[in-house]
Motif scaffolding. Sequence first.
Motif, PDB file in Angstrom:
ATOM      1  N   ALA A  88       0.831  -1.206   0.000  1.00 58.95           N
ATOM      2  CA  ALA A  88       0.000   0.000   0.000  1.00 58.95           C
ATOM      3  C   ALA A  88       0.861   1.250   0.000  1.00 58.95           C
ATOM      4  O   ALA A  88       0.545   2.244  -0.669  1.00 58.95           O
ATOM      5  CB  ALA A  88      -0.927  -0.011   1.212  1.00 58.95           C
ATOM      6  N   THR A 147      -5.721   6.175  -0.623  1.00 58.22           N
ATOM      7  CA  THR A 147      -4.630   5.209  -0.468  1.00 58.22           C
ATOM      8  C   THR A 147      -3.835   5.463   0.804  1.00 58.22           C
ATOM      9  O   THR A 147      -3.512   4.526   1.557  1.00 58.22           O
ATOM     10  CB  THR A 147      -3.694   5.269  -1.682  1.00 58.22           C
ATOM     11  OG1 THR A 147      -4.446   5.099  -2.883  1.00 58.22           O
ATOM     12  CG2 THR A 147      -2.639   4.174  -1.604  1.00 58.22           C
ATOM     13  N   VAL A 178      -5.657   4.284   3.799  1.00 64.18           N
ATOM     14  CA  VAL A 178      -5.505   2.836   3.976  1.00 64.18           C
ATOM     15  C   VAL A 178      -4.152   2.518   4.610  1.00 64.18           C
ATOM     16  O   VAL A 178      -4.054   1.694   5.521  1.00 64.18           O
ATOM     17  CB  VAL A 178      -5.657   2.111   2.622  1.00 64.18           C
ATOM     18  CG1 VAL A 178      -5.308   0.627   2.758  1.00 64.18           C
ATOM     19  CG2 VAL A 178      -7.073   2.259   2.087  1.00 64.18           C
ATOM     20  N   ALA A 221      -4.268   3.434   8.277  1.00 65.11           N
ATOM     21  CA  ALA A 221      -5.075   2.482   9.046  1.00 65.11           C
ATOM     22  C   ALA A 221      -4.315   1.188   9.302  1.00 65.11           C
ATOM     23  O   ALA A 221      -4.355   0.635  10.410  1.00 65.11           O
ATOM     24  CB  ALA A 221      -6.381   2.198   8.301  1.00 65.11           C
ATOM     25  N   ARG A 222      -3.619   0.696   8.284  1.00 62.73           N
ATOM     26  CA  ARG A 222      -2.842  -0.537   8.464  1.00 62.73           C
ATOM     27  C   ARG A 222      -1.634  -0.306   9.373  1.00 62.73           C
ATOM     28  O   ARG A 222      -1.262  -1.184  10.157  1.00 62.73           O
ATOM     29  CB  ARG A 222      -2.391  -1.081   7.105  1.00 62.73           C
ATOM     30  CG  ARG A 222      -3.527  -1.703   6.311  1.00 62.73           C
ATOM     31  CD  ARG A 222      -3.059  -2.210   4.957  1.00 62.73           C
ATOM     32  NE  ARG A 222      -4.173  -2.847   4.257  1.00 62.73           N
ATOM     33  CZ  ARG A 222      -4.388  -4.149   4.233  1.00 62.73           C
ATOM     34  NH1 ARG A 222      -3.566  -4.950   4.848  1.00 62.73           N
ATOM     35  NH2 ARG A 222      -5.426  -4.646   3.584  1.00 62.73           N
ATOM     36  N   TRP A 281      -2.427  -7.590  -5.032  1.00 61.31           N
ATOM     37  CA  TRP A 281      -2.826  -7.291  -3.657  1.00 61.31           C
ATOM     38  C   TRP A 281      -3.454  -8.505  -2.976  1.00 61.31           C
ATOM     39  O   TRP A 281      -3.231  -8.745  -1.780  1.00 61.31           O
ATOM     40  CB  TRP A 281      -3.807  -6.123  -3.654  1.00 61.31           C
ATOM     41  CG  TRP A 281      -4.162  -5.655  -2.280  1.00 61.31           C
ATOM     42  CD1 TRP A 281      -5.254  -6.019  -1.535  1.00 61.31           C
ATOM     43  CD2 TRP A 281      -3.414  -4.768  -1.451  1.00 61.31           C
ATOM     44  NE1 TRP A 281      -5.240  -5.398  -0.324  1.00 61.31           N
ATOM     45  CE2 TRP A 281      -4.117  -4.621  -0.233  1.00 61.31           C
ATOM     46  CE3 TRP A 281      -2.225  -4.058  -1.624  1.00 61.31           C
ATOM     47  CZ2 TRP A 281      -3.665  -3.807   0.799  1.00 61.31           C
ATOM     48  CZ3 TRP A 281      -1.777  -3.247  -0.601  1.00 61.31           C
ATOM     49  CH2 TRP A 281      -2.489  -3.130   0.590  1.00 61.31           C
ATOM     50  N   VAL A 307      -8.124   0.678  -4.881  1.00 60.68           N
ATOM     51  CA  VAL A 307      -8.020   1.256  -3.539  1.00 60.68           C
ATOM     52  C   VAL A 307      -9.297   1.022  -2.725  1.00 60.68           C
ATOM     53  O   VAL A 307      -9.252   0.491  -1.612  1.00 60.68           O
ATOM     54  CB  VAL A 307      -7.704   2.765  -3.626  1.00 60.68           C
ATOM     55  CG1 VAL A 307      -7.651   3.374  -2.225  1.00 60.68           C
ATOM     56  CG2 VAL A 307      -6.385   2.993  -4.347  1.00 60.68           C
ATOM     57  N   MET A 314      -8.389  -2.919  -1.750  1.00 62.80           N
ATOM     58  CA  MET A 314      -7.574  -2.667  -0.567  1.00 62.80           C
ATOM     59  C   MET A 314      -8.391  -2.386   0.691  1.00 62.80           C
ATOM     60  O   MET A 314      -7.887  -2.552   1.802  1.00 62.80           O
ATOM     61  CB  MET A 314      -6.627  -1.498  -0.841  1.00 62.80           C
ATOM     62  CG  MET A 314      -5.647  -1.757  -1.969  1.00 62.80           C
ATOM     63  SD  MET A 314      -4.681  -0.308  -2.442  1.00 62.80           S
ATOM     64  CE  MET A 314      -3.780   0.013  -0.955  1.00 62.80           C
ATOM     65  N   TRP A 315      -9.636  -1.960   0.516  1.00 61.54           N
ATOM     66  CA  TRP A 315     -10.407  -1.555   1.688  1.00 61.54           C
ATOM     67  C   TRP A 315     -11.654  -2.417   1.880  1.00 61.54           C
ATOM     68  O   TRP A 315     -11.749  -3.206   2.811  1.00 61.54           O
ATOM     69  CB  TRP A 315     -10.750  -0.073   1.567  1.00 61.54           C
ATOM     70  CG  TRP A 315     -11.648   0.455   2.654  1.00 61.54           C
ATOM     71  CD1 TRP A 315     -11.743  -0.003   3.950  1.00 61.54           C
ATOM     72  CD2 TRP A 315     -12.600   1.509   2.539  1.00 61.54           C
ATOM     73  NE1 TRP A 315     -12.688   0.706   4.641  1.00 61.54           N
ATOM     74  CE2 TRP A 315     -13.231   1.652   3.810  1.00 61.54           C
ATOM     75  CE3 TRP A 315     -12.974   2.356   1.500  1.00 61.54           C
ATOM     76  CZ2 TRP A 315     -14.217   2.601   4.037  1.00 61.54           C
ATOM     77  CZ3 TRP A 315     -13.954   3.311   1.736  1.00 61.54           C
ATOM     78  CH2 TRP A 315     -14.559   3.430   2.993  1.00 61.54           C
TER      79      TRP A 315
END
Length: 602
Positions: free
Chosen positions: A168, A229, A232, A235-236, A377, A439, A443-444
């Motif tokens: 990411a 992005t 994300v 958050a990670r 991903w 994204v 990714m989310w």
Amino acid sequence: MSSSGDTQSNRASAAIRRLSLVASVSTGVLLLVGATVSATGAGLACPDWPLCHGRLIPPLDPLVLIEWGHRLLASAIGLMMAALAVLVWRRGLRGLGRLMVTLLLLLAAQVGLGGATVLSRLVPFVIGTHLLTAMTFLALLVLFTARVWWADGAAQGALAPPAGLASAAHLALALTFLQVALGGYTSAFGAGMACPDFPLCRGRLFPGGDPLVMLHYAHRLVAFALAVTVAVVAARARLSRDRTVRVAAATAMLAVIVQVALGAANVLTHMWIPVRVAHLGGAATLVAALVVLTVRARLAVAAASAGASAAGPGGLRAVVADYVALTKPRIVVLLLLTTIAAMVVAAGGPVTWALAVYTLLGGALAAGAANAINCYWDRDIDAVMLRTRKRPIPARRIAPRRALAFGAALAAGSVLVLGLAVNWLSASLAFAGIAYYVVVYTMWLKRATAQNIVIGGAAGAIPPLVGWAAVRGDVDLAALVLFAIVFLWTPPHFWALALNRSEEYRAARIPMLPVVRGTGETVRQIGLYTLALIASTLLLGVLGVLGRLYLASAMVLAVPFIWLAARLARHTTSRAAWALFGYSILYLGLLFFSMALDRLLA
């Protein structure tokens, strides 16, 4: 002797660390001074190069001093880099040798671009390239500094990052450089006020096709993708036990928030000089933070990355087949059908072959890019699920990094083909579709909520908008109805598949609706979305966009869809779910084919 040698080695290492840090900070300051040169119009205050008005010490004019200060600071950084190169080679740091050479080459390119900027009398393309090269130099210098500071035992402090964090961060960094390029060329071509309002552009969500307007608007669209992005990433990163990772991610998130505010302020203050300078400073901060984050996160996974295999054996044909497989070609074909049908509807009849070819090529590249990055991903999920474990990445036939680079190249090719050969609105929509699918969905949403398919379905509904915009140069109500049809078709189509793959999704910890809410609720939702889909298909006839042939086809095609959904509700079996899934693909293809046929025969 040994103790003396170790002491000298430690001193050399410390000197390299300190000098690289000073050079990095100085480069950041140089970018701010360069932004001041551009914002104040001091670029030609010294009309010659390398001297200024033919003198080593120029006249004491304010604009001259700004430009001359920019040159002097650049010279100082050049001397620092020369000294740093000597220290690196004397220390024998072979692992940093190539990076050092790259930095010196970039420095030489910057010197040449600086001279070309003045001697060409501020040609916009040269100015934009000068900024992009400077930001690349900063990123690599920060990379160099991070590797020096975390060399030897320092790297032991890096803790394993949460899954997907490094990937990411890499994506965020790539989007940041795209944003820097768009911002640099927006400023260089004088497009800063091409959209004089905010957040809309000339009062519209999708502005006209003027090149400067589209350049400015593309800058805004990428800013949105970048913000999502980085959110994300942040958050990670909060899940990481590594304090450096958390601080770098928080810095990047703060920089993005400030950048959005400064971007709006640029427009609302009519490009006030302090705001313009601060905007570039925020970009430099974001780049530095993301570089630090990626370096730190990669420390823990370097061995696995180095051990990733390249494309497996089997010859060129097998390698090509694997890369094609990354694009999920069967999905791409269906998306292209919706694109060309939308073009025919928008044109009210046949479309010129050149426009059709370029639009379909750009659309194929965009869809392939989104799917390839999705494969990159989701490689951990694909390795668990039976239907995906033979894909090229989990089967170790293609290295993850190569798949990501392949997807990024396809995305860039899509934007260039559509932007240069069709129009920039279609290019912007295609890029927005890629960003949304990668994204927002991949990714989310996919790993976060049972509504992943509903919300994420918007990405698959973008191709009709691209086709419409390619012909009309705008997006109107009829185009949005086409978008709605694909959007509403996606949940019953995919949930029918998910009913037969629920155990695999449960094993992969993906919260698909059958896993989270159960079979009964999934079947009920399929029924509701099927009815909404059928209703939306009739709107095109009500609006007068399409005629009787289409309406008749839509109603005939709807009957099996409703019957199969009802049968699934009465008897929820694997066979019933597969039947609905298979017909849903045929349904969408025939529906859009009937749209095109209606206009061609009208």
